[in-house]
Design an enzyme around this catalytic site. Sequence first.
Site, PDB file in Angstrom:
ATOM      1  N   HIS A   1       0.881  -1.173   0.000  1.00 46.24           N
ATOM      2  CA  HIS A   1       0.000   0.000   0.000  1.00 46.24           C
ATOM      3  C   HIS A   1       0.923   1.230   0.000  1.00 46.24           C
ATOM      4  O   HIS A   1       2.022   1.178   0.547  1.00 46.24           O
ATOM      5  CB  HIS A   1      -0.801  -0.062   1.301  1.00 46.24           C
ATOM      6  CG  HIS A   1      -1.908   0.917   1.450  1.00 46.24           C
ATOM      7  ND1 HIS A   1      -1.702   2.214   1.836  1.00 46.24           N
ATOM      8  CD2 HIS A   1      -3.256   0.773   1.291  1.00 46.24           C
ATOM      9  CE1 HIS A   1      -2.880   2.823   1.915  1.00 46.24           C
ATOM     10  NE2 HIS A   1      -3.835   1.974   1.590  1.00 46.24           N
TER      11      HIS A   1
ATOM     12  N   ASP B   1       2.557  -4.931   8.177  1.00 39.00           N
ATOM     13  CA  ASP B   1       1.346  -4.128   8.046  1.00 39.00           C
ATOM     14  C   ASP B   1       0.154  -5.095   8.092  1.00 39.00           C
ATOM     15  O   ASP B   1      -0.064  -5.859   7.161  1.00 39.00           O
ATOM     16  CB  ASP B   1       1.429  -3.369   6.715  1.00 39.00           C
ATOM     17  CG  ASP B   1       0.131  -2.645   6.354  1.00 39.00           C
ATOM     18  OD1 ASP B   1      -0.900  -2.862   7.027  1.00 39.00           O
ATOM     19  OD2 ASP B   1       0.164  -1.868   5.391  1.00 39.00           O
TER      20      ASP B   1
ATOM     21  N   GLN C   1      -4.897  -5.432   6.564  1.00 42.28           N
ATOM     22  CA  GLN C   1      -5.822  -6.332   5.853  1.00 42.28           C
ATOM     23  C   GLN C   1      -5.918  -7.712   6.481  1.00 42.28           C
ATOM     24  O   GLN C   1      -6.792  -8.496   6.114  1.00 42.28           O
ATOM     25  CB  GLN C   1      -5.394  -6.479   4.388  1.00 42.28           C
ATOM     26  CG  GLN C   1      -5.567  -5.231   3.557  1.00 42.28           C
ATOM     27  CD  GLN C   1      -7.003  -4.779   3.446  1.00 42.28           C
ATOM     28  OE1 GLN C   1      -7.934  -5.579   3.516  1.00 42.28           O
ATOM     29  NE2 GLN C   1      -7.205  -3.487   3.293  1.00 42.28           N
TER      30      GLN C   1
ATOM     31  N   LYS D   1     -10.919  -1.133  10.004  1.00 46.24           N
ATOM     32  CA  LYS D   1     -11.036  -2.259   9.062  1.00 46.24           C
ATOM     33  C   LYS D   1     -11.477  -3.527   9.773  1.00 46.24           C
ATOM     34  O   LYS D   1     -11.661  -4.563   9.155  1.00 46.24           O
ATOM     35  CB  LYS D   1      -9.713  -2.456   8.338  1.00 46.24           C
ATOM     36  CG  LYS D   1      -9.454  -1.310   7.376  1.00 46.24           C
ATOM     37  CD  LYS D   1      -8.265  -1.492   6.499  1.00 46.24           C
ATOM     38  CE  LYS D   1      -8.147  -0.277   5.584  1.00 46.24           C
ATOM     39  NZ  LYS D   1      -6.907  -0.247   4.831  1.00 46.24           N
TER      40      LYS D   1
ATOM     41  N   CYS E   1      -4.558   2.515  -3.761  1.00 47.15           N
ATOM     42  CA  CYS E   1      -3.327   2.961  -3.105  1.00 47.15           C
ATOM     43  C   CYS E   1      -2.184   1.990  -3.347  1.00 47.15           C
ATOM     44  O   CYS E   1      -1.330   1.784  -2.478  1.00 47.15           O
ATOM     45  CB  CYS E   1      -3.517   3.152  -1.595  1.00 47.15           C
ATOM     46  SG  CYS E   1      -4.700   4.420  -1.184  1.00 47.15           S
TER      47      CYS E   1
END
Length: 404
Positions: free
Chosen positions: A121, A198, A201, A224, A362
């Site tokens: 991202h 990260d 997700q 999220k 992104c």
Amino acid sequence: MFNVETIRKDFPILSRKVNGKPLVYFDNAATSQTPQQVIDAIVDYYSNYNANIHRGVHTLSQEATDKYEQARQKIQAHFNAKHAHEIIFTSGTTHGINLVANGFSSLLTKDDEIIVSALEHHSNIVPWQMLCERTGASLKVIPMNQDGELVISEFDNLLSNKTKLVFVNHISNALGTINPIEYIIKQAHLVGAAVLIDGAQSTPHIKPDVQALDVDFYVASAHKMCGPTGQGMLYGKEAWLKKLPPYQGGGEMIAEVTFEKTTYADLPHKFEAGTPNICGGIAFGAAVDYMNAIGFDAIAAYEHELLEYATKQLLTIEGLTIYGTSKHKTSVISFNLDGIHPYDVGTILDKLGIAVRTGHHCAQPIMNFYSIPGTVRASFAFYNTKAEIDALVTGVKKAKMMLS
Ligand SMILES: *Cc1c(COP(=O)(O)O)cnc(C)c1O
């Protein structure tokens, strides 16, 4: 027992209409919807104990402080961090990444190297480019293949004793690919590099165990995973958090201030300057409670069913290409129709009440890899249904007919 109809009743927004049609919300990878339990936590905070934390002697302040620190402990338990003070509350994934990137400014030199992946991202690319500009260190990129997977043999080649940091997302937001982070962390540690994952997700779908992963930093966003926007968390191993300098100066992050010298507060306060999003932290805790009550095994199994069903149904449409075909992926489908711009497909779907994402998500380097301007992305959550997927398939067929 997992019952999607019961679960859907927890989400007030799922019963609204868009353009006269029942809402079909397939933009979960951008932000998830909010269950009543989390909305109630927000209302309760502002109705009953809104006050600034950590400084007041009065009752409201103490109640707010207790609830905020209890939320930190919930997040600690959820991610299996060793200490509650290894959980830093942030405004989201982007904030967490910038906090770490800023901290490494004083630890890198021009001979050092940082490895990122081709699947990142933008928020996981730009802060490292800025860090390289500040320090003279160089950025190396793990390439991807046609299936949207990282080419791990190339990662092995990039690793050396110059590597100081490795940054990879756990799951790609644009394609849904689940990256082999266990291997990446192990190999990076062999050369003494730190690893930041990260988890923006992954955290909506799985429950990461930061100690089992032995990861140095892990970041996520509450919005999220059924929580509010403007709230997130950074996990860091205690030793790293002690080593990194603070990111922002201000109230709450100090032990003692004189004009000659300021000493910093202990963890986690050293990284939490100013009044935080108190309600957001508490609501984040409520979101984690909500998802754990349903159970991440049940969530992952159901979402996998949705993914398989949607993939099969969409591929019956002639001229439809799916990008990201790894066997290891979560419930994200990025696709295009031959010769049709993704934006036009998204606009027609919206008229039918179906919310999808269109564009580069992104992640422009991924779009460049496939030589496409963007994709239509449908991302499913545990509160979606097969009937909604049928509506999507019908909508895509209609878009194809209207646009070709
Ligand atoms: C959404 C997302 C981010 C950014 O999260 P924010 O909440 O906007 O800070 C970073 N990385 C990935 C993989 C994402 O999906």
